[in-house]
Design a protein around this motif. Sequence first.
Motif, PDB file in Angstrom:
ATOM      1  N   PRO A   6       0.837  -1.217   0.000  1.00 22.35           N
ATOM      2  CA  PRO A   6       0.000   0.000   0.000  1.00 22.35           C
ATOM      3  C   PRO A   6       0.868   1.262   0.000  1.00 22.35           C
ATOM      4  CG  PRO A   6      -0.702  -1.541   1.711  1.00 22.35           C
ATOM      5  CD  PRO A   6       0.594  -2.058   1.183  1.00 22.35           C
ATOM      6  N   GLY A   7       0.492   2.218  -0.848  1.00 28.88           N
ATOM      7  CA  GLY A   7       1.187   3.508  -0.868  1.00 28.88           C
ATOM      8  C   GLY A   7       2.618   3.444  -1.362  1.00 28.88           C
ATOM      9  N   SER A   8       2.942   2.402  -2.167  1.00 27.01           N
ATOM     10  CA  SER A   8       4.338   2.241  -2.609  1.00 27.01           C
ATOM     11  C   SER A   8       4.594   2.816  -3.998  1.00 27.01           C
ATOM     12  CB  SER A   8       4.735   0.762  -2.569  1.00 27.01           C
ATOM     13  OG  SER A   8       3.883   0.004  -3.413  1.00 27.01           O
ATOM     14  N   GLY A   9       3.548   3.319  -4.646  1.00 27.02           N
ATOM     15  CA  GLY A   9       3.739   3.984  -5.941  1.00 27.02           C
ATOM     16  C   GLY A   9       3.685   3.066  -7.139  1.00 27.02           C
ATOM     17  N   LYS A  10       2.711   2.156  -7.172  1.00 30.51           N
ATOM     18  CA  LYS A  10       2.649   1.188  -8.273  1.00 30.51           C
ATOM     19  C   LYS A  10       2.335   1.842  -9.617  1.00 30.51           C
ATOM     20  CE  LYS A  10      -2.090  -0.212  -7.246  1.00 30.51           C
ATOM     21  NZ  LYS A  10      -2.692   0.526  -8.360  1.00 30.51           N
ATOM     22  N   THR A  11       1.473   2.882  -9.606  1.00 33.69           N
ATOM     23  CA  THR A  11       1.156   3.565 -10.876  1.00 33.69           C
ATOM     24  C   THR A  11       2.418   4.218 -11.439  1.00 33.69           C
ATOM     25  OG1 THR A  11      -1.070   3.996 -10.045  1.00 33.69           O
ATOM     26  CG2 THR A  11      -0.385   5.247 -11.981  1.00 33.69           C
ATOM     27  N   THR A  12       3.221   4.815 -10.551  1.00 32.87           N
ATOM     28  CA  THR A  12       4.486   5.446 -10.969  1.00 32.87           C
ATOM     29  C   THR A  12       5.406   4.403 -11.594  1.00 32.87           C
ATOM     30  OG1 THR A  12       4.269   7.032  -9.168  1.00 32.87           O
ATOM     31  CG2 THR A  12       6.462   6.791 -10.129  1.00 32.87           C
ATOM     32  N   VAL A  13       5.454   3.222 -10.999  1.00 38.97           N
ATOM     33  CA  VAL A  13       6.313   2.145 -11.516  1.00 38.97           C
ATOM     34  C   VAL A  13       5.899   1.762 -12.934  1.00 38.97           C
ATOM     35  CG1 VAL A  13       6.800  -0.331 -11.266  1.00 38.97           C
ATOM     36  CG2 VAL A  13       7.052   1.185  -9.327  1.00 38.97           C
ATOM     37  N   ILE A  14       4.593   1.629 -13.171  1.00 37.71           N
ATOM     38  CA  ILE A  14       4.115   1.219 -14.498  1.00 37.71           C
ATOM     39  C   ILE A  14       4.410   2.293 -15.544  1.00 37.71           C
ATOM     40  CG2 ILE A  14       2.043   0.690 -15.863  1.00 37.71           C
ATOM     41  CD1 ILE A  14       0.953  -0.768 -13.397  1.00 37.71           C
ATOM     42  N   THR A  15       4.124   3.556 -15.202  1.00 41.08           N
ATOM     43  CA  THR A  15       4.354   4.631 -16.189  1.00 41.08           C
ATOM     44  C   THR A  15       5.844   4.770 -16.510  1.00 41.08           C
ATOM     45  OG1 THR A  15       4.301   6.276 -14.390  1.00 41.08           O
ATOM     46  CG2 THR A  15       2.268   5.948 -15.625  1.00 41.08           C
ATOM     47  N   HIS A  16       6.695   4.625 -15.498  1.00 42.65           N
ATOM     48  CA  HIS A  16       8.143   4.723 -15.737  1.00 42.65           C
ATOM     49  C   HIS A  16       8.658   3.508 -16.513  1.00 42.65           C
ATOM     50  CE1 HIS A  16       9.672   8.353 -13.610  1.00 42.65           C
ATOM     51  NE2 HIS A  16       8.466   8.281 -13.067  1.00 42.65           N
ATOM     52  N   ARG A  17       8.034   2.370 -16.306  1.00 44.01           N
ATOM     53  CA  ARG A  17       8.401   1.165 -17.048  1.00 44.01           C
ATOM     54  C   ARG A  17       8.114   1.370 -18.551  1.00 44.01           C
ATOM     55  NH1 ARG A  17      11.104  -3.762 -17.600  1.00 44.01           N
ATOM     56  NH2 ARG A  17       9.819  -5.238 -18.754  1.00 44.01           N
ATOM     57  N   GLY A  30       3.378  -1.611 -29.674  1.00 44.04           N
ATOM     58  CA  GLY A  30       3.607  -2.974 -29.204  1.00 44.04           C
ATOM     59  C   GLY A  30       3.414  -3.131 -27.702  1.00 44.04           C
ATOM     60  N   ILE A  31       3.008  -2.031 -27.042  1.00 43.73           N
ATOM     61  CA  ILE A  31       2.861  -2.066 -25.579  1.00 43.73           C
ATOM     62  C   ILE A  31       1.378  -2.098 -25.205  1.00 43.73           C
ATOM     63  CG2 ILE A  31       3.322  -0.830 -23.410  1.00 43.73           C
ATOM     64  CD1 ILE A  31       5.764   0.458 -24.848  1.00 43.73           C
ATOM     65  N   LEU A  32       1.021  -3.059 -24.370  1.00 46.61           N
ATOM     66  CA  LEU A  32      -0.357  -3.200 -23.881  1.00 46.61           C
ATOM     67  C   LEU A  32      -0.368  -3.076 -22.354  1.00 46.61           C
ATOM     68  CD1 LEU A  32      -3.390  -4.058 -24.117  1.00 46.61           C
ATOM     69  CD2 LEU A  32      -2.604  -6.434 -24.042  1.00 46.61           C
ATOM     70  N   VAL A  33      -1.187  -2.146 -21.836  1.00 42.88           N
ATOM     71  CA  VAL A  33      -1.327  -1.961 -20.381  1.00 42.88           C
ATOM     72  C   VAL A  33      -2.758  -2.325 -19.998  1.00 42.88           C
ATOM     73  CG1 VAL A  33      -1.061  -0.366 -18.448  1.00 42.88           C
ATOM     74  CG2 VAL A  33       0.325  -0.041 -20.524  1.00 42.88           C
ATOM     75  N   LYS A  38     -12.194   1.107 -15.968  1.00 42.80           N
ATOM     76  CA  LYS A  38     -12.023   2.151 -16.981  1.00 42.80           C
ATOM     77  C   LYS A  38     -11.336   3.379 -16.368  1.00 42.80           C
ATOM     78  CE  LYS A  38     -14.730   4.534 -20.522  1.00 42.80           C
ATOM     79  NZ  LYS A  38     -16.093   4.815 -21.026  1.00 42.80           N
ATOM     80  N   ALA A  39     -11.741   3.709 -15.126  1.00 45.14           N
ATOM     81  CA  ALA A  39     -11.168   4.875 -14.436  1.00 45.14           C
ATOM     82  C   ALA A  39      -9.664   4.696 -14.234  1.00 45.14           C
ATOM     83  CB  ALA A  39     -11.861   5.085 -13.087  1.00 45.14           C
ATOM     84  N   ALA A  40      -9.258   3.474 -13.862  1.00 41.84           N
ATOM     85  CA  ALA A  40      -7.825   3.201 -13.645  1.00 41.84           C
ATOM     86  C   ALA A  40      -7.051   3.303 -14.955  1.00 41.84           C
ATOM     87  CB  ALA A  40      -7.650   1.816 -13.035  1.00 41.84           C
ATOM     88  N   ALA A  41      -7.654   2.829 -16.044  1.00 46.19           N
ATOM     89  CA  ALA A  41      -6.997   2.905 -17.362  1.00 46.19           C
ATOM     90  C   ALA A  41      -6.811   4.361 -17.783  1.00 46.19           C
ATOM     91  CB  ALA A  41      -7.827   2.153 -18.399  1.00 46.19           C
ATOM     92  N   THR A  42      -7.849   5.173 -17.556  1.00 47.77           N
ATOM     93  CA  THR A  42      -7.794   6.607 -17.909  1.00 47.77           C
ATOM     94  C   THR A  42      -6.729   7.317 -17.091  1.00 47.77           C
ATOM     95  OG1 THR A  42     -10.158   6.554 -18.431  1.00 47.77           O
ATOM     96  CG2 THR A  42      -9.166   8.721 -18.102  1.00 47.77           C
ATOM     97  N   GLU A  43      -6.715   7.038 -15.773  1.00 48.86           N
ATOM     98  CA  GLU A  43      -5.735   7.691 -14.889  1.00 48.86           C
ATOM     99  C   GLU A  43      -4.314   7.295 -15.282  1.00 48.86           C
ATOM    100  OE1 GLU A  43      -4.088   7.906 -10.339  1.00 48.86           O
ATOM    101  OE2 GLU A  43      -5.706   6.496 -10.773  1.00 48.86           O
ATOM    102  N   MET A  44      -4.117   6.015 -15.587  1.00 51.79           N
ATOM    103  CA  MET A  44      -2.795   5.511 -15.971  1.00 51.79           C
ATOM    104  C   MET A  44      -2.313   6.214 -17.242  1.00 51.79           C
ATOM    105  SD  MET A  44      -0.728   3.037 -14.774  1.00 51.79           S
ATOM    106  CE  MET A  44      -1.699   1.696 -14.125  1.00 51.79           C
ATOM    107  N   LYS A  45      -3.228   6.349 -18.198  1.00 54.06           N
ATOM    108  CA  LYS A  45      -2.884   7.005 -19.473  1.00 54.06           C
ATOM    109  C   LYS A  45      -2.517   8.472 -19.248  1.00 54.06           C
ATOM    110  CE  LYS A  45      -4.614   7.302 -24.220  1.00 54.06           C
ATOM    111  NZ  LYS A  45      -5.710   6.923 -25.132  1.00 54.06           N
ATOM    112  N   GLU A  46      -3.309   9.151 -18.422  1.00 49.72           N
ATOM    113  CA  GLU A  46      -3.047  10.575 -18.141  1.00 49.72           C
ATOM    114  C   GLU A  46      -1.703  10.752 -17.432  1.00 49.72           C
ATOM    115  OE1 GLU A  46      -6.489  11.778 -15.955  1.00 49.72           O
ATOM    116  OE2 GLU A  46      -7.743  12.005 -17.759  1.00 49.72           O
ATOM    117  N   ARG A  47      -1.427   9.870 -16.465  1.00 48.09           N
ATOM    118  CA  ARG A  47      -0.152   9.957 -15.727  1.00 48.09           C
ATOM    119  C   ARG A  47       1.037   9.724 -16.672  1.00 48.09           C
ATOM    120  NH1 ARG A  47      -0.799   8.396 -10.021  1.00 48.09           N
ATOM    121  NH2 ARG A  47       1.438   7.961  -9.917  1.00 48.09           N
ATOM    122  N   PHE A  68      -3.953   1.363 -23.619  1.00 48.14           N
ATOM    123  CA  PHE A  68      -4.383   1.253 -22.221  1.00 48.14           C
ATOM    124  C   PHE A  68      -5.839   0.791 -22.232  1.00 48.14           C
ATOM    125  CE2 PHE A  68      -1.083   4.453 -22.212  1.00 48.14           C
ATOM    126  CZ  PHE A  68      -0.396   4.276 -21.018  1.00 48.14           C
ATOM    127  N   GLY A  69      -6.176  -0.189 -21.419  1.00 53.21           N
ATOM    128  CA  GLY A  69      -7.580  -0.622 -21.407  1.00 53.21           C
ATOM    129  C   GLY A  69      -7.853  -1.658 -20.336  1.00 53.21           C
TER     130      GLY A  69
END
Length: 604
Positions: A6-17, A30-33, A38-47, A68-69
Amino acid sequence: MVLAGPGSGKTTVITHRIKRLLEQGVSPSGILVITFTKAAATEMKERFFRLMTEDEAKAEAEYNRVTFGTFHSIFYQILKLAYRFPSGNVLGEEDKRSFFKDYLAKSEMEVEDEGEFISSVINEISYVKGSQIDLNYYYSQNCPEEWFKKLYSGYDDMLRMTGKIDFDDMLIMCYELFTERPDILAAWQRKFRYILVDEFQDINRIQYEIVRMLALPENNLFIVGDDDQSIYRFRGAKPEIMLGFMKDYPKAKQVLLAENYRSTKDIVETSLKLIGHNKVRYDKALMPVHGAGRPVEAIIYENPLREMDDVARKLRLYELAGYQYEDMAVLFRTGNGSGLLAEKLMEYNIPFVMRDTIPNLYSHWIAKDLFAYLSLGSGSRKRSDFYRIMNRPNRYFSRDAFETPEVSLDAVKSFYQDKDWMEERVFDLESDILTIGRLKPAAAINYIRKAVGYDQYLKDYAEFRRLKPEELYEIVDQLADSAAGFVTFADWQEHIRQYEEALKSQREERGNKEEQTGVTLSTMHSAKGLEYRIVFVIDANEGVVPHHKAALPADIEEERRLFYVAMTRAKERLHLCAVKERYHRKQEISRFVRECMTDRRTGK
């Protein structure tokens, strides 16, 4: 496999990856996330876009080629291209509910809690499909097997006849497509060479099998999740999939995101003490970045009224101390007791936002039954009131006996004049109505339960619906508690009317604003992924959390994970609240509070 606490920054890890892959020359297309909402996919894309813009990288059009989807949206695109599905052939949730509502109306199946029953059946059908269970060997949790099989078959027939599919069918059809058409699978494998999956602990068996097929032959899989936060077994999520990932991919690298950037040291250590009692998990040493903070507080109150009153008072004190109401949340296992909290917050004039629909106690079918009895006791002779209670408990009355909009019990006696035993039942009902009319509301409810036999009726209904009778008795207990302060049914009705009006106007006020503001009221499930400076976890008692339906060791571990999720929403202050007594019955404090608060002093 990235284990992200919890609170370890998983979204940051994915976007930086993703950024790192692009820097190494991987094509964006060639990248699929994959995410679960739907909300999580949108937030991930925006980040991701914000991260790339900061680095002044290529134009947004280039990054739009990263996909992203959700599982459903991606699998639907695959099916659409393979089968040329026309738009609008996916059955929406509202249409699904409408089907079951109509099906029940046309069949001889009668249920009192129709809305709740339909939701449970929809979840159960989804679980059976997603877990690929043979219906012949499935034991329903909500109703007799023959009912469930009829509902399942009727729903399946409707889908076939209308040519529609639901979200679960998408997964099954995609799995079958990839299994039967290796050429189509190979085309998608060539397209998506790098697959990243968020919240991997929530994956179900069929989703995992499709991802495994899609990732071949290179197996460029990057999964992020926390097995300790897997809380959707009832939807088919299987935490054991994440626990078995290293067996499926022995050469996979395992990374632990050990730093917690959200909570104070005391909250992190207390929550780890709790989750450490689970046997089936990856062991993790998590380190808080922040200082010690204030100790986690566990308070035991005399009863729910004292509990809610003190929670409301403390929320007000935090606000006076400079915290915003938006920084605070009150979390609970189920929505049943949240109505009392809402009433108390209105009394204190504290604004609140509901993440879930708080069940209105007074619109529950049991409340409507009791109101019908009390109305008849107050002199009503409406046919609708008689229809409501005539066979609760079963008196074997026919609707034909109540012929006119205003009912005369003498006429009902005449209807049964050739059947002495039925005529006697009319006399008994008449006597009960007269007695109810002479009693105060709370005493009248007690009379309806014990003398009239309503508790026995609830017990029989609970057995049919595979519920514990206590679940239904608790609704009556709450109503009796509410009625206790009133001398007449009319006074109580006026209080209910005012409460419902206040609730309605509060919803409308918030609906008119662009953003809702106030203390968040939420179930533990709905709070996942969110964080607040101040968190109150209420009703931490055995039977509530862990829920009384949790019988097997795996169920208890799931409930412990849920409590862990609730605790780890708190950034600065965490209050765990329980009661000694509820509706004149002794309550035991939740084992989870005892597990995490050992050697700590509890309050009241």
